[in-house]
Design a protein around this motif. Structure first.
Motif, PDB file in Angstrom:
ATOM      1  N   ASN A 184       0.844  -1.065   0.011  1.00  0.00           N
ATOM      2  CA  ASN A 184       0.003  -0.053  -0.071  1.00  0.00           C
ATOM      3  C   ASN A 184       0.750   1.256  -0.218  1.00  0.00           C
ATOM      4  N   ALA A 185       1.896   1.398   0.657  1.00  0.00           N
ATOM      5  CA  ALA A 185       2.666   2.480   0.719  1.00  0.00           C
ATOM      6  C   ALA A 185       3.608   2.867  -0.379  1.00  0.00           C
ATOM      7  N   GLU A 186       3.690   1.870  -1.118  1.00  0.00           N
ATOM      8  CA  GLU A 186       4.796   1.802  -2.243  1.00  0.00           C
ATOM      9  C   GLU A 186       4.385   3.267  -3.129  1.00  0.00           C
ATOM     10  N   VAL A 187       3.237   3.512  -3.638  1.00  0.00           N
ATOM     11  CA  VAL A 187       2.945   4.668  -4.289  1.00  0.00           C
ATOM     12  C   VAL A 187       3.163   5.978  -3.852  1.00  0.00           C
ATOM     13  N   ARG A 188       3.109   6.067  -2.259  1.00  0.00           N
ATOM     14  CA  ARG A 188       3.641   7.294  -1.845  1.00  0.00           C
ATOM     15  C   ARG A 188       4.908   7.920  -1.927  1.00  0.00           C
ATOM     16  N   ARG A 189       5.980   6.715  -2.376  1.00  0.00           N
ATOM     17  CA  ARG A 189       7.204   7.369  -2.772  1.00  0.00           C
ATOM     18  C   ARG A 189       7.285   8.190  -4.175  1.00  0.00           C
ATOM     19  N   TYR A 190       6.285   8.193  -4.798  1.00  0.00           N
ATOM     20  CA  TYR A 190       6.267   8.883  -6.193  1.00  0.00           C
ATOM     21  C   TYR A 190       5.356  10.050  -6.036  1.00  0.00           C
ATOM     22  N   LEU A 191       4.616  10.427  -5.080  1.00  0.00           N
ATOM     23  CA  LEU A 191       3.650  11.418  -5.065  1.00  0.00           C
ATOM     24  C   LEU A 191       4.573  12.571  -4.569  1.00  0.00           C
ATOM     25  N   PRO A 192       3.991  13.760  -4.941  1.00  0.00           N
ATOM     26  CA  PRO A 192       4.339  15.174  -4.355  1.00  0.00           C
ATOM     27  C   PRO A 192       4.042  15.270  -2.813  1.00  0.00           C
ATOM     28  N   GLU A 193       4.723  15.996  -1.977  1.00  0.00           N
ATOM     29  CA  GLU A 193       4.672  16.207  -0.564  1.00  0.00           C
ATOM     30  C   GLU A 193       2.932  16.202  -0.165  1.00  0.00           C
ATOM     31  N   PRO A 194       2.292  17.113  -0.840  1.00  0.00           N
ATOM     32  CA  PRO A 194       1.033  17.618  -0.486  1.00  0.00           C
ATOM     33  C   PRO A 194       0.016  16.205  -0.592  1.00  0.00           C
ATOM     34  N   HIS A 195       0.404  15.390  -1.466  1.00  0.00           N
ATOM     35  CA  HIS A 195      -0.540  14.459  -1.604  1.00  0.00           C
ATOM     36  C   HIS A 195      -0.123  13.088  -0.718  1.00  0.00           C
ATOM     37  N   LYS A 196       0.995  13.151  -0.253  1.00  0.00           N
ATOM     38  CA  LYS A 196       1.658  11.844   0.604  1.00  0.00           C
ATOM     39  C   LYS A 196       0.822  11.361   1.814  1.00  0.00           C
ATOM     40  N   LEU A 197      -0.327  12.299   2.047  1.00  0.00           N
ATOM     41  CA  LEU A 197      -0.783  12.187   3.359  1.00  0.00           C
ATOM     42  C   LEU A 197      -2.516  11.634   3.077  1.00  0.00           C
ATOM     43  N   ARG A 198      -2.802  11.944   1.705  1.00  0.00           N
ATOM     44  CA  ARG A 198      -4.151  11.625   1.457  1.00  0.00           C
ATOM     45  C   ARG A 198      -4.546  10.040   1.198  1.00  0.00           C
ATOM     46  N   ALA A 199      -5.902   9.710   1.303  1.00  0.00           N
ATOM     47  CA  ALA A 199      -6.073   8.332   1.581  1.00  0.00           C
ATOM     48  C   ALA A 199      -5.800   7.480   0.215  1.00  0.00           C
TER      49      ALA A 199
END
Length: 76
Positions: A14-29
């Motif tokens: 589940n957390a793998e995609v967060r590595r590729y997101l810009p900072e503001p989006h890393k905390l979104r569901a």
């Protein structure tokens, strides 16, 4: 020539995609890998596609299934 235009890679966890997101989006569901919103009756994947990881999450396995096992020439 065989062209597969519906290849859908998947995250390994589940957390793998967060590595590729810009900072503001890393905390979104983000929906869990294991929880599909519109899952087909009986599951979305053939049982033989489950191995050590979620179906579609290992590029080498996906490539083997497509290019070696199924004879696909191009995949998108």
């Amino acid at each position: 020539m065989i062209i597969d235009t519906n290849v859908q890679p998947h995250f390994r966890y589940n957390a793998e995609v967060r590595r590729y997101l810009p900072e503001p989006h890393k905390l979104r569901a983000i929906p869990d890998v294991e929880r599909q919103w519109y899952q087909a009756p009986g599951g979305d994947y053939r049982q033989d596609l489950y191995g050590d990881s979620y179906p579609g999450s290992d590029p080498e396995t996906v490539g083997r299934h497509l290019f070696e096992d199924m004879g696909v020439d191009y995949a998108f």
